[in-house]
Motif scaffolding. Sequence first.
Motif, PDB file in Angstrom:
ATOM      1  N   LEU A 105      34.566 -45.423 -15.020  1.00 21.67           N
ATOM      2  CA  LEU A 105      33.869 -45.997 -16.048  1.00 21.67           C
ATOM      3  C   LEU A 105      34.697 -46.051 -17.288  1.00 21.67           C
ATOM      4  CD1 LEU A 105      31.056 -46.369 -17.291  1.00 21.67           C
ATOM      5  CD2 LEU A 105      30.927 -43.856 -17.762  1.00 21.67           C
ATOM      6  N   GLU A 106      35.867 -45.291 -17.542  1.00 24.59           N
ATOM      7  CA  GLU A 106      36.400 -45.274 -18.695  1.00 24.59           C
ATOM      8  C   GLU A 106      37.718 -46.076 -18.449  1.00 24.59           C
ATOM      9  OE1 GLU A 106      36.739 -41.882 -21.101  1.00 24.59           O
ATOM     10  OE2 GLU A 106      34.978 -40.906 -20.197  1.00 24.59           O
ATOM     11  N   ASN A 107      37.996 -46.786 -17.446  1.00 23.83           N
ATOM     12  CA  ASN A 107      39.169 -47.430 -17.048  1.00 23.83           C
ATOM     13  C   ASN A 107      40.479 -46.474 -17.148  1.00 23.83           C
ATOM     14  OD1 ASN A 107      37.944 -49.953 -16.667  1.00 23.83           O
ATOM     15  ND2 ASN A 107      37.593 -50.219 -18.766  1.00 23.83           N
ATOM     16  N   PHE A 108      40.439 -45.351 -16.709  1.00 19.70           N
ATOM     17  CA  PHE A 108      41.568 -44.461 -16.694  1.00 19.70           C
ATOM     18  C   PHE A 108      42.107 -44.386 -15.468  1.00 19.70           C
ATOM     19  CE2 PHE A 108      39.584 -41.518 -20.372  1.00 19.70           C
ATOM     20  CZ  PHE A 108      40.182 -42.623 -21.214  1.00 19.70           C
ATOM     21  N   PRO A 109      43.700 -44.234 -15.484  1.00 23.09           N
ATOM     22  CA  PRO A 109      44.229 -43.917 -14.081  1.00 23.09           C
ATOM     23  C   PRO A 109      43.958 -42.458 -13.855  1.00 23.09           C
ATOM     24  CG  PRO A 109      46.000 -43.698 -16.096  1.00 23.09           C
ATOM     25  CD  PRO A 109      44.349 -44.432 -16.509  1.00 23.09           C
ATOM     26  N   ILE A 110      44.171 -42.205 -12.412  1.00 25.83           N
ATOM     27  CA  ILE A 110      43.896 -40.737 -12.077  1.00 25.83           C
ATOM     28  C   ILE A 110      45.040 -40.295 -11.191  1.00 25.83           C
ATOM     29  CG2 ILE A 110      42.532 -41.545 -10.116  1.00 25.83           C
ATOM     30  CD1 ILE A 110      40.659 -39.198 -10.485  1.00 25.83           C
ATOM     31  N   LEU A 111      45.432 -39.021 -11.437  1.00 27.21           N
ATOM     32  CA  LEU A 111      46.352 -38.199 -10.547  1.00 27.21           C
ATOM     33  C   LEU A 111      45.633 -37.184  -9.935  1.00 27.21           C
ATOM     34  CD1 LEU A 111      49.055 -37.561  -9.921  1.00 27.21           C
ATOM     35  CD2 LEU A 111      49.344 -35.899 -11.926  1.00 27.21           C
ATOM     36  N   ILE A 112      45.609 -36.991  -8.462  1.00 22.21           N
ATOM     37  CA  ILE A 112      44.953 -35.843  -7.802  1.00 22.21           C
ATOM     38  C   ILE A 112      46.068 -35.072  -7.426  1.00 22.21           C
ATOM     39  CG2 ILE A 112      43.497 -34.963  -5.891  1.00 22.21           C
ATOM     40  CD1 ILE A 112      41.911 -37.425  -6.360  1.00 22.21           C
ATOM     41  N   VAL A 113      46.410 -33.765  -7.576  1.00 24.80           N
ATOM     42  CA  VAL A 113      47.033 -32.804  -7.143  1.00 24.80           C
ATOM     43  C   VAL A 113      46.529 -32.172  -6.133  1.00 24.80           C
ATOM     44  CG1 VAL A 113      49.094 -30.903  -7.704  1.00 24.80           C
ATOM     45  CG2 VAL A 113      48.086 -32.346  -9.521  1.00 24.80           C
ATOM     46  N   CYS A 114      47.105 -32.256  -4.848  1.00 20.23           N
ATOM     47  CA  CYS A 114      46.713 -31.943  -3.608  1.00 20.23           C
ATOM     48  C   CYS A 114      47.480 -30.590  -3.141  1.00 20.23           C
ATOM     49  CB  CYS A 114      46.748 -33.000  -2.434  1.00 20.23           C
ATOM     50  SG  CYS A 114      45.895 -34.692  -3.011  1.00 20.23           S
TER      51      CYS A 114
ATOM     52  N   HIS B  36      37.083 -47.415  -7.882  1.00 26.23           N
ATOM     53  CA  HIS B  36      38.162 -47.269  -8.935  1.00 26.23           C
ATOM     54  C   HIS B  36      39.284 -48.547  -8.811  1.00 26.23           C
ATOM     55  CE1 HIS B  36      41.780 -45.212 -10.687  1.00 26.23           C
ATOM     56  NE2 HIS B  36      40.929 -45.034 -11.717  1.00 26.23           N
ATOM     57  N   LYS B  37      39.578 -48.914  -7.398  1.00 26.90           N
ATOM     58  CA  LYS B  37      40.355 -49.737  -7.070  1.00 26.90           C
ATOM     59  C   LYS B  37      40.009 -51.187  -7.377  1.00 26.90           C
ATOM     60  CE  LYS B  37      43.483 -51.146  -3.111  1.00 26.90           C
ATOM     61  NZ  LYS B  37      44.768 -50.891  -3.919  1.00 26.90           N
ATOM     62  N   GLU B  38      38.764 -51.358  -7.044  1.00 28.64           N
ATOM     63  CA  GLU B  38      38.359 -52.636  -7.389  1.00 28.64           C
ATOM     64  C   GLU B  38      38.373 -53.316  -8.727  1.00 28.64           C
ATOM     65  OE1 GLU B  38      34.286 -52.316  -5.827  1.00 28.64           O
ATOM     66  OE2 GLU B  38      34.696 -52.530  -3.707  1.00 28.64           O
ATOM     67  N   LYS B  39      38.370 -52.003  -9.583  1.00 29.28           N
ATOM     68  CA  LYS B  39      38.619 -52.298 -11.166  1.00 29.28           C
ATOM     69  C   LYS B  39      40.229 -52.498 -11.441  1.00 29.28           C
ATOM     70  CE  LYS B  39      36.121 -50.964 -14.308  1.00 29.28           C
ATOM     71  NZ  LYS B  39      35.444 -50.243 -15.328  1.00 29.28           N
ATOM     72  N   ASN B  40      41.010 -52.544 -10.359  1.00 35.28           N
ATOM     73  CA  ASN B  40      42.441 -52.479 -10.563  1.00 35.28           C
ATOM     74  C   ASN B  40      43.115 -51.543 -11.425  1.00 35.28           C
ATOM     75  OD1 ASN B  40      42.813 -55.086  -8.927  1.00 35.28           O
ATOM     76  ND2 ASN B  40      42.241 -56.165 -10.781  1.00 35.28           N
ATOM     77  N   LEU B  41      42.602 -50.231 -10.959  1.00 33.90           N
ATOM     78  CA  LEU B  41      42.852 -48.981 -11.706  1.00 33.90           C
ATOM     79  C   LEU B  41      43.889 -48.156 -10.882  1.00 33.90           C
ATOM     80  CD1 LEU B  41      39.557 -48.008 -13.522  1.00 33.90           C
ATOM     81  CD2 LEU B  41      41.522 -48.990 -14.535  1.00 33.90           C
ATOM     82  N   LEU B  42      44.794 -47.549 -11.415  1.00 40.01           N
ATOM     83  CA  LEU B  42      45.889 -46.779 -10.755  1.00 40.01           C
ATOM     84  C   LEU B  42      45.352 -45.553 -10.278  1.00 40.01           C
ATOM     85  CD1 LEU B  42      48.991 -46.496  -9.885  1.00 40.01           C
ATOM     86  CD2 LEU B  42      49.386 -45.383 -12.237  1.00 40.01           C
ATOM     87  N   TYR B  43      45.746 -45.143  -8.938  1.00 45.60           N
ATOM     88  CA  TYR B  43      45.335 -43.946  -8.416  1.00 45.60           C
ATOM     89  C   TYR B  43      46.617 -43.299  -7.756  1.00 45.60           C
ATOM     90  CZ  TYR B  43      44.267 -40.618  -4.646  1.00 45.60           C
ATOM     91  OH  TYR B  43      44.181 -39.619  -4.181  1.00 45.60           O
TER      92      TYR B  43
END
Length: 293
Positions: free
Chosen positions: A157-166, A193-200
């Motif tokens: 929603l906010e066009n932020f990249p995301i990091l998940i620490v597994c 998230h990917k469809e908006k070309n955002l970084l994961y």
Amino acid sequence: MSLIDWFAARRKDQFVGKVSQDTDEGDGLWVKCSECSQVAYRKDLISNFNVCSNCGHHNRINSDERINIIADKNSFEEFDSSLSPTDPLGFKDRRSYADRIKESQAGTGLRDGVVTGICSVNSMPLALAVMDFRFMGGSMGSVVGEKITRIIERATLENFPILIVCASGGARMQEGMLSLMQMAKISGALKKHKEKNLLYMPLLTHPTTGGVTASFAMLGDLILAEPKALIGFAGRRVIEQTLREKLPDNFQTAEYLLEHGFVDVIVKRKDLKDTLTKILKIHGVKELSKANM
């Protein structure tokens, strides 16, 4: 004696191989490295990001310590901290699931096995989810899946990249099919998230296994890992018995996966924030304005 008690009694007499990255707690002032047996002053170890200065062994750290390494000071805003697991199946083995939840909550101060929120990394925004292995082995139950899904949706929603620490043993067996559903739910949120070309980016730490590896841990645009982290789906013995082959000694380590194309980069803990900064800049993430910080 029940069948469960019989198996438990047998395990007590069996040798268990070393899988932990925890240090020897010692007397509280000194710590012995579980990898090279080097003794270090605890404050020195903590100041070195809980990494052995002699051999570079990365000891396991909790979610708070991880957030402090990644996020700018006082920038982390936690979300959904009030979500707490229930016991929908009334599950009980040697102890009830409800009792295990209460014990983990009392021992960690967490409601469940992940902490999520928004932070800044050198003034650039980042949605962050950090799994904590202390809480029932970082297992993925309904609350873990819901919190991760919500932070992905907020990032979208906010066009932020995301990091998940597994850091996880996989899906939480005490919740049965409900825990397995989280794999699809999180993966679906990542697709939007990917469809908006955002970084994961997932960061794979020791250990990352089971249903976590089989879903969001391997869906990143860039897959990061810590040195010598155990990463896999099934256990080594199960794979060897299935294939009827002897596996390499370094099988399921971050280094082995890097060599075979499953991991993009291995990042030492002390270099993590600088590496994230470079990646975010390359992907065009803009600094937050002072008004938004």
